[in-house]
Design a protein around this motif. Structure first.
Motif, PDB file in Angstrom:
ATOM      1  N   TYR A 174      44.806 -13.456 -21.140  1.00 32.41           N
ATOM      2  CA  TYR A 174      43.701 -12.648 -21.629  1.00 32.41           C
ATOM      3  C   TYR A 174      43.406 -12.959 -23.088  1.00 32.41           C
ATOM      4  CZ  TYR A 174      47.981  -9.823 -22.226  1.00 32.41           C
ATOM      5  OH  TYR A 174      49.257  -9.402 -22.459  1.00 32.41           O
ATOM      6  N   LEU A 192      38.005  -5.442 -27.106  1.00 26.66           N
ATOM      7  CA  LEU A 192      38.257  -6.771 -26.561  1.00 26.66           C
ATOM      8  C   LEU A 192      37.351  -7.782 -27.266  1.00 26.66           C
ATOM      9  CD1 LEU A 192      38.398  -6.085 -22.723  1.00 26.66           C
ATOM     10  CD2 LEU A 192      40.194  -7.216 -24.008  1.00 26.66           C
ATOM     11  N   THR A 230      37.465  -8.828 -14.502  1.00 27.69           N
ATOM     12  CA  THR A 230      38.568  -9.543 -15.141  1.00 27.69           C
ATOM     13  C   THR A 230      38.796  -9.030 -16.557  1.00 27.69           C
ATOM     14  OG1 THR A 230      38.117 -11.515 -13.810  1.00 27.69           O
ATOM     15  CG2 THR A 230      39.444 -11.813 -15.794  1.00 27.69           C
ATOM     16  N   GLN A 233      40.606  -5.872 -16.243  1.00 29.67           N
ATOM     17  CA  GLN A 233      42.019  -6.145 -15.966  1.00 29.67           C
ATOM     18  C   GLN A 233      42.758  -6.575 -17.227  1.00 29.67           C
ATOM     19  OE1 GLN A 233      41.377  -8.966 -12.769  1.00 29.67           O
ATOM     20  NE2 GLN A 233      42.205  -7.542 -11.262  1.00 29.67           N
ATOM     21  N   GLN A 234      42.100  -7.328 -18.082  1.00 33.89           N
ATOM     22  CA  GLN A 234      42.713  -7.735 -19.342  1.00 33.89           C
ATOM     23  C   GLN A 234      43.038  -6.514 -20.198  1.00 33.89           C
ATOM     24  OE1 GLN A 234      40.061 -10.467 -21.227  1.00 33.89           O
ATOM     25  NE2 GLN A 234      40.176 -11.990 -19.589  1.00 33.89           N
ATOM     26  N   CYS A 235      42.095  -5.590 -20.252  1.00 40.24           N
ATOM     27  CA  CYS A 235      42.304  -4.354 -21.003  1.00 40.24           C
ATOM     28  C   CYS A 235      43.496  -3.587 -20.434  1.00 40.24           C
ATOM     29  CB  CYS A 235      41.035  -3.512 -20.953  1.00 40.24           C
ATOM     30  SG  CYS A 235      41.143  -1.910 -21.775  1.00 40.24           S
ATOM     31  N   HIS A 238      46.956  -5.051 -21.287  1.00 44.20           N
ATOM     32  CA  HIS A 238      47.432  -4.698 -22.621  1.00 44.20           C
ATOM     33  C   HIS A 238      47.970  -3.270 -22.660  1.00 44.20           C
ATOM     34  CE1 HIS A 238      46.560  -8.121 -25.216  1.00 44.20           C
ATOM     35  NE2 HIS A 238      45.525  -8.357 -24.438  1.00 44.20           N
TER      36      HIS A 238
END
Length: 284
Positions: A174, A192, A230, A233-235, A238
């Motif tokens: 990410y 982000l 996506t 999902q990255q958030c 973390h």
């Protein structure tokens, strides 16, 4: 005031007393949804005082009351909290829990509340409390939903309650993320961005309680390839790194039930609907 109801007056409704606390906490725990923290004595104290999140003072509610239903053996089998809103005089059924969501006990408590509130508009589960979101979970609390509708309440538009276990999240590469504290709501502000600093998304999540957070809102830059999930999902990845094990979100239910891209975004990111939360209204 004590009200005797049911066949052979087997159920008694009386005011809550401090000695009822542990049993009332057990009833609340029995209705806890996945992704919701256990209710503590402190949280119960706030709701008994009529405090709701965002309220400046409990004085917004007139004479908040909590009553319990007791069976013939003396066991508490249900509890209801209600008040009158000072602003417009509406009755508010704030919260209700009963043994195994028993429709008969729920009906007793609803009827008791209506008799005590008098002739006025009554709104049930309209506002969040210190122990719950707004809205009755109509699937898992079917007995209470039936009792409300039998008493003349009409179901209103509500929210879809979604849940995601982050320990099931597949680790992804990410981009860059910044997390800072915020005060309103009390939690984390998430930003982000690409490595070159390009903004790609923002979110606010509540500070975790028992490893569970609420995704208050999120906005993501449009992705030409449709891969916005996506970024979500990255958030979440973390947040998992910061010991958030579960996360929930409330999405407005469209009046025509035509779910759009926001719902699809959350589903593709791994959220699942647990229940639908619905407020109710009854007019005199």
């Amino acid at each position: 005031m004590i009200t005797r109801v049911g066949t052979g007056a087997s159920t008694t409704v009386r005011p809550y007393v401090p000695q009822d606390r542990e049993r009332v906490l057990e009833l609340i725990e029995g209705d806890r949804l996945p992704g919701r923290p256990a209710v503590t004595s402190s949280m119960l104290g706030h709701v008994l005082a009529g405090c709701c999140p965002g309220d400046a003072a409990a004085s917004l509610l007139e004479e908040p009351r909590t009553d319990v239903a007791v069976d013939r053996s003396g066991e508490i089998v249900g509890v209801v909290g209600w008040a009158v809103r000072a602003q417009d005089g509406a009755g508010l059924l704030l919260w209700l829990h009963c043994v195994e969501d028993d429709q008969v006990i729920a009906a007793v408590l609803v009827r008791h509340m209506l008799e005590q509130a008098g002739r006025r508009t009554v709104r049930a589960f309209e506002a969040p409390t210190a122990i719950s979101f707004a809205g009755l979970p109509v699937r898992s609390r079917r007995g209470t939903a039936v009792a409300l509708e039998a008493a003349g309440f009409s179901r209103q538009d509500g929210w879809s309650f979604l849940h995601h276990r982050l320990d099931t999240l597949r680790r992804l590469p990410y981009g860059v993320i910044d997390i800072t504290e915020c005060a309103d709501p009390y939690g984390w502000y998430v930003r982000l961005r690409e490595k070159d600093g390009t903004h790609i998304g923002r979110a606010v999540v509540s500070r975790p309680v028992e490893g569970t957070s609420v995704l208050e809102w999120i906005t993501l830059a449009p992705q030409p390839d449709g891969s916005g999930h996506t970024l979500l999902q990255q958030c979440l990845a973390h947040l998992a790194d910061r010991s958030v094990r579960e996360i929930t979100v409330l999405l407005d239910i469209p009046a025509d039930h035509s779910w759009g891209p926001v719902r699809d975004l959350h589903r593709q990111a791994g959220f699942h609907e647990i229940d639908q939360l619905r407020p109710y209204t009854r007019r005199p």
